[in-house]
Design a protein around this motif. Structure first.
Motif, PDB file in Angstrom:
ATOM      1  N   CYS A 122       0.832  -1.215   0.000  1.00 34.11           N
ATOM      2  CA  CYS A 122       0.000   0.000   0.000  1.00 34.11           C
ATOM      3  C   CYS A 122       0.863   1.260   0.000  1.00 34.11           C
ATOM      4  O   CYS A 122       0.540   2.265   0.619  1.00 34.11           O
ATOM      5  CB  CYS A 122      -0.996  -0.004   1.157  1.00 34.11           C
ATOM      6  N   THR A 123       1.968   1.183  -0.757  1.00 35.03           N
ATOM      7  CA  THR A 123       2.773   2.382  -0.940  1.00 35.03           C
ATOM      8  C   THR A 123       2.038   3.314  -1.910  1.00 35.03           C
ATOM      9  O   THR A 123       1.220   2.873  -2.712  1.00 35.03           O
ATOM     10  CB  THR A 123       4.194   2.004  -1.442  1.00 35.03           C
ATOM     11  N   ALA A 124       2.334   4.602  -1.819  1.00 34.68           N
ATOM     12  CA  ALA A 124       1.527   5.580  -2.564  1.00 34.68           C
ATOM     13  C   ALA A 124       1.826   5.577  -4.067  1.00 34.68           C
ATOM     14  O   ALA A 124       0.942   5.828  -4.879  1.00 34.68           O
ATOM     15  CB  ALA A 124       1.748   6.978  -1.981  1.00 34.68           C
ATOM     16  N   GLY A 169       1.657  -3.748   5.420  1.00 31.60           N
ATOM     17  CA  GLY A 169       2.155  -2.594   4.664  1.00 31.60           C
ATOM     18  C   GLY A 169       2.034  -1.303   5.442  1.00 31.60           C
ATOM     19  O   GLY A 169       1.455  -1.276   6.530  1.00 31.60           O
ATOM     20  N   SER A 170       2.601  -0.242   4.879  1.00 26.69           N
ATOM     21  CA  SER A 170       2.492   1.093   5.477  1.00 26.69           C
ATOM     22  C   SER A 170       1.812   2.006   4.464  1.00 26.69           C
ATOM     23  O   SER A 170       2.243   2.086   3.316  1.00 26.69           O
ATOM     24  CB  SER A 170       3.875   1.642   5.827  1.00 26.69           C
ATOM     25  N   GLY A 183      -5.152   1.981   2.507  1.00 27.69           N
ATOM     26  CA  GLY A 183      -4.142   0.937   2.679  1.00 27.69           C
ATOM     27  C   GLY A 183      -4.770  -0.439   2.698  1.00 27.69           C
ATOM     28  O   GLY A 183      -4.317  -1.356   2.002  1.00 27.69           O
ATOM     29  N   ILE A 184      -5.815  -0.588   3.464  1.00 27.47           N
ATOM     30  CA  ILE A 184      -6.502  -1.883   3.584  1.00 27.47           C
ATOM     31  C   ILE A 184      -7.019  -2.349   2.227  1.00 27.47           C
ATOM     32  O   ILE A 184      -6.860  -3.507   1.841  1.00 27.47           O
ATOM     33  CB  ILE A 184      -7.649  -1.784   4.621  1.00 27.47           C
ATOM     34  N   SER A 206       3.066   4.606   9.744  1.00 26.89           N
ATOM     35  CA  SER A 206       1.738   4.444   9.142  1.00 26.89           C
ATOM     36  C   SER A 206       1.423   2.970   8.875  1.00 26.89           C
ATOM     37  O   SER A 206       0.649   2.641   7.974  1.00 26.89           O
ATOM     38  CB  SER A 206       1.648   5.256   7.848  1.00 26.89           C
ATOM     39  N   GLU A 207       2.015   2.087   9.669  1.00 23.80           N
ATOM     40  CA  GLU A 207       1.772   0.650   9.494  1.00 23.80           C
ATOM     41  C   GLU A 207       0.293   0.298   9.598  1.00 23.80           C
ATOM     42  O   GLU A 207      -0.388   0.732  10.523  1.00 23.80           O
ATOM     43  CB  GLU A 207       2.502  -0.148  10.588  1.00 23.80           C
ATOM     44  N   VAL A 208      -0.152  -0.535   8.700  1.00 24.36           N
ATOM     45  CA  VAL A 208      -1.495  -1.104   8.769  1.00 24.36           C
ATOM     46  C   VAL A 208      -1.377  -2.463   9.477  1.00 24.36           C
ATOM     47  O   VAL A 208      -0.421  -3.190   9.242  1.00 24.36           O
ATOM     48  CB  VAL A 208      -2.086  -1.292   7.353  1.00 24.36           C
TER      49      VAL A 208
END
Ligand code: FE
Ligand code: FE
Ligand code: ZN
Length: 274
Positions: free
Chosen positions: A75-77, A109-110, A119-120, A149-151
């Motif tokens: 989930c990187t931007a 992920g973060s 992210g999810i 920002s860890e999920v």
């Protein structure tokens, strides 16, 4: 007998890891599917994998818990980097088919500022794509410390990912250092934390444990592992873990700052607590 092992170097192949595991009293183990700080994977060795499948069965090892690369952020931007991470996941799951029936654990992920919900969605999308139906591997989301920002620092987030993927082949690996650092008090109320996990995710989804002490207080969101009994969790917490009936059959993997002799001692210590 409890399923206890530690993280091993994959450099000597599956058979090498099995021999090392046996020599230190382990009956399961973890290993990186590729360079943990990069993305390069070893050349595949089908003969080694086939021999390992036989040996694991013969030696009655518990399921193995492979670990995805730390740099794989689903989930990187950046869309291109995200696609690359998704390809790594796909390749890892394909590789896991050489040793069918084992676990593949990774850090969800973060979200790097995109927000937890986004992210999810991205994590679940990548898993859904990579996990072809009938694939002989169960993907485990690791409980995270909630650093940056860890999920995956909250059980609710893990449930959201699991529901969005919608496959029976997705479970959770509970890391004792991470859940403590995330604010779940397994020192004073292990049973309460497991009940909460059961209420939110369901204990049937809990498939493996990472057994680590923590260098920091609860809710510190730090993620610094300590050797067993040398951190904030302490030996009594691990005694409770080893004796908890809900955790009895699960592979327990040490990721403590140790070389092999230290792991051998910790495996013996954990067995003595059981
Ligand atoms: Fe991990
Ligand atoms: Fe871990
Ligand atoms: Zn950690």
């Amino acid at each position: 007998m409890h399923a206890i092992g530690c993280h091993l170097s994959a450099s000597a192949g599956y058979m090498g890891m099995i021999r090392t595991a046996q020599s230190i009293g382990a009956n399961t183990f973890a290993f990186f599917t590729r360079n943990p700080r990069g993305s390069k994977a070893k050349a595949e060795d089908p003969a080694d994998a086939a021999a390992a499948v036989q040996a694991l069965k013969q030696l009655q090892f518990a399921k193995l818990v492979a670990h995805g690369s730390y740099t794989m952020n689903l989930c990187t931007a950046d869309p291109e980097a995200r696609e690359f991470a998704a390809e790594i996941l796909e390749d890892d799951l394909r590789r896991m088919a050489a040793i069918p029936g084992n676990y593949y654990n990774f850090h969800p992920g973060s979200h790097v500022g995109q927000g937890t919900a986004v992210g999810i969605e991205q994590i679940a999308g990548a898993i859904k794509k990579a996990l072809a139906p009938g694939y002989p591997v169960t993907v485990l989301l690791e409980t995270m410390a909630g650093k940056g920002s860890e999920v995956g620092g909250r059980f609710e987030e893990l449930l959201d990912i699991i529901q969005a993927v919608g496959s029976d082949n997705v479970g959770v690996c509970l890391d004792t250092c991470h859940v403590w650092d995330a604010g779940y008090d397994i020192v004073n109320d292990l049973d309460g934390v497991l009940k909460e996990f059961d209420r939110i995710v369901g204990l049937d989804r809990l498939k493996a444990l990472h057994i680590n002490d923590s260098k920091n207080p609860s809710a510190s969101h730090k993620d610094r592992h300590a050797c067993i009994g040398e951190g904030a969790l302490g030996v009594e917490t691990f005694r409770n873990i080893l004796q908890h009936e809900a955790l009895a059959g699960l592979p327990m993997i040490l990721e403590t700052p140790n070389e092999l002799p230290g792991y051998q001692r910790e495996i013996a210590l954990l067995r003595s607590l059981a």
